[in-house]
Design a protein around this motif. Structure first.
Motif, PDB file in Angstrom:
ATOM      1  N   ILE A   1     -14.129 -55.311  25.005  1.00 40.76           N
ATOM      2  CA  ILE A   1     -13.241 -54.790  26.042  1.00 40.76           C
ATOM      3  C   ILE A   1     -14.063 -53.784  26.847  1.00 40.76           C
ATOM      4  O   ILE A   1     -14.567 -52.806  26.298  1.00 40.76           O
ATOM      5  CB  ILE A   1     -11.991 -54.102  25.443  1.00 40.76           C
ATOM      6  CG1 ILE A   1     -11.240 -55.041  24.505  1.00 40.76           C
ATOM      7  CG2 ILE A   1     -11.094 -53.576  26.554  1.00 40.76           C
ATOM      8  CD1 ILE A   1     -10.683 -56.278  25.152  1.00 40.76           C
ATOM      9  N   ALA A   2     -14.214 -54.054  28.135  1.00 41.80           N
ATOM     10  CA  ALA A   2     -14.958 -53.160  29.026  1.00 41.80           C
ATOM     11  C   ALA A   2     -13.949 -52.450  29.915  1.00 41.80           C
ATOM     12  O   ALA A   2     -13.157 -53.092  30.602  1.00 41.80           O
ATOM     13  CB  ALA A   2     -15.953 -53.946  29.863  1.00 41.80           C
ATOM     14  N   GLY A   3     -13.976 -51.125  29.886  1.00 41.52           N
ATOM     15  CA  GLY A   3     -13.053 -50.332  30.680  1.00 41.52           C
ATOM     16  C   GLY A   3     -13.775 -49.573  31.779  1.00 41.52           C
ATOM     17  O   GLY A   3     -14.911 -49.142  31.603  1.00 41.52           O
ATOM     18  N   ALA A   4     -13.116 -49.422  32.917  1.00 40.87           N
ATOM     19  CA  ALA A   4     -13.664 -48.683  34.050  1.00 40.87           C
ATOM     20  C   ALA A   4     -12.995 -47.318  34.113  1.00 40.87           C
ATOM     21  O   ALA A   4     -11.777 -47.211  33.964  1.00 40.87           O
ATOM     22  CB  ALA A   4     -13.433 -49.454  35.340  1.00 40.87           C
TER      23      ALA A   4
ATOM     24  N   PRO B   1      -7.306 -43.557  33.719  1.00 41.82           N
ATOM     25  CA  PRO B   1      -8.760 -43.684  33.782  1.00 41.82           C
ATOM     26  C   PRO B   1      -9.374 -42.857  34.898  1.00 41.82           C
ATOM     27  O   PRO B   1     -10.568 -42.580  34.877  1.00 41.82           O
ATOM     28  CB  PRO B   1      -8.966 -45.178  34.021  1.00 41.82           C
ATOM     29  CG  PRO B   1      -7.706 -45.652  34.634  1.00 41.82           C
ATOM     30  CD  PRO B   1      -6.627 -44.787  34.060  1.00 41.82           C
ATOM     31  N   GLY B   2      -8.583 -42.418  35.864  1.00 40.46           N
ATOM     32  CA  GLY B   2      -9.088 -41.620  36.976  1.00 40.46           C
ATOM     33  C   GLY B   2      -9.335 -40.166  36.633  1.00 40.46           C
ATOM     34  O   GLY B   2      -9.878 -39.415  37.435  1.00 40.46           O
TER      35      GLY B   2
ATOM     36  N   TRP C   1     -13.912 -44.761  20.775  1.00 39.04           N
ATOM     37  CA  TRP C   1     -12.960 -45.860  20.636  1.00 39.04           C
ATOM     38  C   TRP C   1     -11.516 -45.375  20.682  1.00 39.04           C
ATOM     39  O   TRP C   1     -10.672 -45.992  21.325  1.00 39.04           O
ATOM     40  CB  TRP C   1     -13.237 -46.595  19.326  1.00 39.04           C
ATOM     41  CG  TRP C   1     -12.504 -47.873  19.187  1.00 39.04           C
ATOM     42  CD1 TRP C   1     -12.905 -49.085  19.660  1.00 39.04           C
ATOM     43  CD2 TRP C   1     -11.248 -48.084  18.553  1.00 39.04           C
ATOM     44  NE1 TRP C   1     -11.975 -50.040  19.354  1.00 39.04           N
ATOM     45  CE2 TRP C   1     -10.934 -49.448  18.673  1.00 39.04           C
ATOM     46  CE3 TRP C   1     -10.343 -47.259  17.890  1.00 39.04           C
ATOM     47  CZ2 TRP C   1      -9.775 -49.999  18.158  1.00 39.04           C
ATOM     48  CZ3 TRP C   1      -9.186 -47.824  17.384  1.00 39.04           C
ATOM     49  CH2 TRP C   1      -8.916 -49.172  17.515  1.00 39.04           C
ATOM     50  N   ASP C   2     -11.205 -44.283  20.004  1.00 44.15           N
ATOM     51  CA  ASP C   2      -9.834 -43.767  19.989  1.00 44.15           C
ATOM     52  C   ASP C   2      -9.369 -43.363  21.387  1.00 44.15           C
ATOM     53  O   ASP C   2      -8.236 -43.637  21.775  1.00 44.15           O
ATOM     54  CB  ASP C   2      -9.720 -42.568  19.037  1.00 44.15           C
ATOM     55  CG  ASP C   2      -9.873 -42.972  17.582  1.00 44.15           C
ATOM     56  OD1 ASP C   2      -9.509 -44.128  17.257  1.00 44.15           O
ATOM     57  OD2 ASP C   2     -10.366 -42.152  16.789  1.00 44.15           O
ATOM     58  N   GLU C   3     -10.235 -42.689  22.137  1.00 47.24           N
ATOM     59  CA  GLU C   3      -9.884 -42.285  23.497  1.00 47.24           C
ATOM     60  C   GLU C   3      -9.655 -43.506  24.379  1.00 47.24           C
ATOM     61  O   GLU C   3      -8.750 -43.505  25.218  1.00 47.24           O
ATOM     62  CB  GLU C   3     -10.979 -41.414  24.101  1.00 47.24           C
ATOM     63  CG  GLU C   3     -11.038 -40.014  23.532  1.00 47.24           C
ATOM     64  CD  GLU C   3     -12.134 -39.199  24.192  1.00 47.24           C
ATOM     65  OE1 GLU C   3     -12.304 -39.304  25.431  1.00 47.24           O
ATOM     66  OE2 GLU C   3     -12.825 -38.472  23.472  1.00 47.24           O
TER      67      GLU C   3
ATOM     68  N   ARG D   1     -16.861 -38.761  36.429  1.00 45.56           N
ATOM     69  CA  ARG D   1     -17.844 -39.700  36.964  1.00 45.56           C
ATOM     70  C   ARG D   1     -17.342 -41.130  36.840  1.00 45.56           C
ATOM     71  O   ARG D   1     -16.646 -41.473  35.902  1.00 45.56           O
ATOM     72  CB  ARG D   1     -19.162 -39.595  36.185  1.00 45.56           C
ATOM     73  CG  ARG D   1     -19.855 -38.289  36.371  1.00 45.56           C
ATOM     74  CD  ARG D   1     -21.142 -38.190  35.623  1.00 45.56           C
ATOM     75  NE  ARG D   1     -21.591 -39.462  35.050  1.00 45.56           N
ATOM     76  CZ  ARG D   1     -22.654 -39.590  34.291  1.00 45.56           C
ATOM     77  NH1 ARG D   1     -23.359 -38.548  33.996  1.00 45.56           N
ATOM     78  NH2 ARG D   1     -23.001 -40.753  33.808  1.00 45.56           N
ATOM     79  N   ASP D   2     -17.741 -41.953  37.809  1.00 53.12           N
ATOM     80  CA  ASP D   2     -17.447 -43.379  37.714  1.00 53.12           C
ATOM     81  C   ASP D   2     -18.379 -44.003  36.690  1.00 53.12           C
ATOM     82  O   ASP D   2     -19.572 -43.697  36.641  1.00 53.12           O
ATOM     83  CB  ASP D   2     -17.666 -44.072  39.067  1.00 53.12           C
ATOM     84  CG  ASP D   2     -16.576 -43.756  40.058  1.00 53.12           C
ATOM     85  OD1 ASP D   2     -15.426 -43.598  39.620  1.00 53.12           O
ATOM     86  OD2 ASP D   2     -16.867 -43.683  41.262  1.00 53.12           O
ATOM     87  N   GLY D   3     -17.828 -44.876  35.866  1.00 54.25           N
ATOM     88  CA  GLY D   3     -18.637 -45.558  34.870  1.00 54.25           C
ATOM     89  C   GLY D   3     -17.783 -46.475  34.029  1.00 54.25           C
ATOM     90  O   GLY D   3     -16.628 -46.743  34.337  1.00 54.25           O
ATOM     91  N   PHE D   4     -18.383 -46.951  32.945  1.00 59.43           N
ATOM     92  CA  PHE D   4     -17.675 -47.871  32.069  1.00 59.43           C
ATOM     93  C   PHE D   4     -17.877 -47.462  30.617  1.00 59.43           C
ATOM     94  O   PHE D   4     -18.793 -46.710  30.280  1.00 59.43           O
ATOM     95  CB  PHE D   4     -18.188 -49.311  32.260  1.00 59.43           C
ATOM     96  CG  PHE D   4     -19.572 -49.515  31.702  1.00 59.43           C
ATOM     97  CD1 PHE D   4     -19.755 -49.973  30.409  1.00 59.43           C
ATOM     98  CD2 PHE D   4     -20.699 -49.233  32.459  1.00 59.43           C
ATOM     99  CE1 PHE D   4     -21.021 -50.137  29.876  1.00 59.43           C
ATOM    100  CE2 PHE D   4     -21.970 -49.393  31.937  1.00 59.43           C
ATOM    101  CZ  PHE D   4     -22.131 -49.850  30.644  1.00 59.43           C
ATOM    102  N   ALA D   5     -17.009 -47.965  29.777  1.00 61.73           N
ATOM    103  CA  ALA D   5     -17.141 -47.814  28.327  1.00 61.73           C
ATOM    104  C   ALA D   5     -16.728 -49.144  27.708  1.00 61.73           C
ATOM    105  O   ALA D   5     -15.889 -49.857  28.256  1.00 61.73           O
ATOM    106  CB  ALA D   5     -16.261 -46.679  27.809  1.00 61.73           C
TER     107      ALA D   5
END
Length: 151
Positions: free
Chosen positions: A58-61, A35-36, A26-28, A40-44
């Motif tokens: 909140i979904a981040g790429a 985000p680049g 969560w902190d990161e 690896r490509d993905g989500f958190a």
């Protein structure tokens, strides 16, 4: 007021759609400016309260192609069977993130009408082609029966 949206539910929808879940704490996620930089490509996903006090996700790429991943996240969560609303411009949401909450019945009905309206020309064309094909098959059947002289 919207229902509480949980991270594990949203993550399950995204992983079942073929996206990769990254373990970014969560902190990161809160401090992320590039985000680049992830390999690896993905989500958190993380949880946060919206303006009304409802718990949303909140979904981040992340990854080298995070913009494509963000589009995939939004596209997957906006599918009719998932029943979510995706908001890109919200307080506390970065450029590589979207806010996700359960859609209201009004939003679901509006989405259904919009999809039907967008598909109407295609459906009309398909019906027209089916009618033309059926008429041609009937004419061919009459010709094959030797009754073409009657028409």
């Amino acid at each position: 007021m919207s229902r509480t949206t949980r991270t594990h539910t949203i993550a399950a929808h995204l992983t079942s759609g073929g996206l990769t879940a990254l373990s970014i704490n969560w902190d990161e996620q809160q401090k992320e400016t590039d985000p680049g930089r992830h390999e690896r490509d993905g989500f958190a996903v993380r949880q946060q309260h919206d303006q009304t006090g409802t718990l949303v996700v909140i979904a981040g790429a992340y990854g080298p192609n995070w913009l494509r991943t963000l589009a995939e996240v939004s596209g997957r969560l906006e599918q009719p069977h998932v029943k979510c609303t995706v908001i890109a411009e919200a307080p506390g949401v970065g450029d590589h993130e979207v806010m996700v909450r359960w859609a209201t019945s009004t939003e679901l009905q509006a989405n259904k009408r919009a999809r039907a309206q967008a598909q109407a020309p295609l459906i009309a064309l398909l019906r027209q082609q089916d009618a033309a094909t059926k008429a041609a098959e009937e004419r061919q059947a009459l010709e094959d029966a030797g009754q073409s002289g009657l028409w």
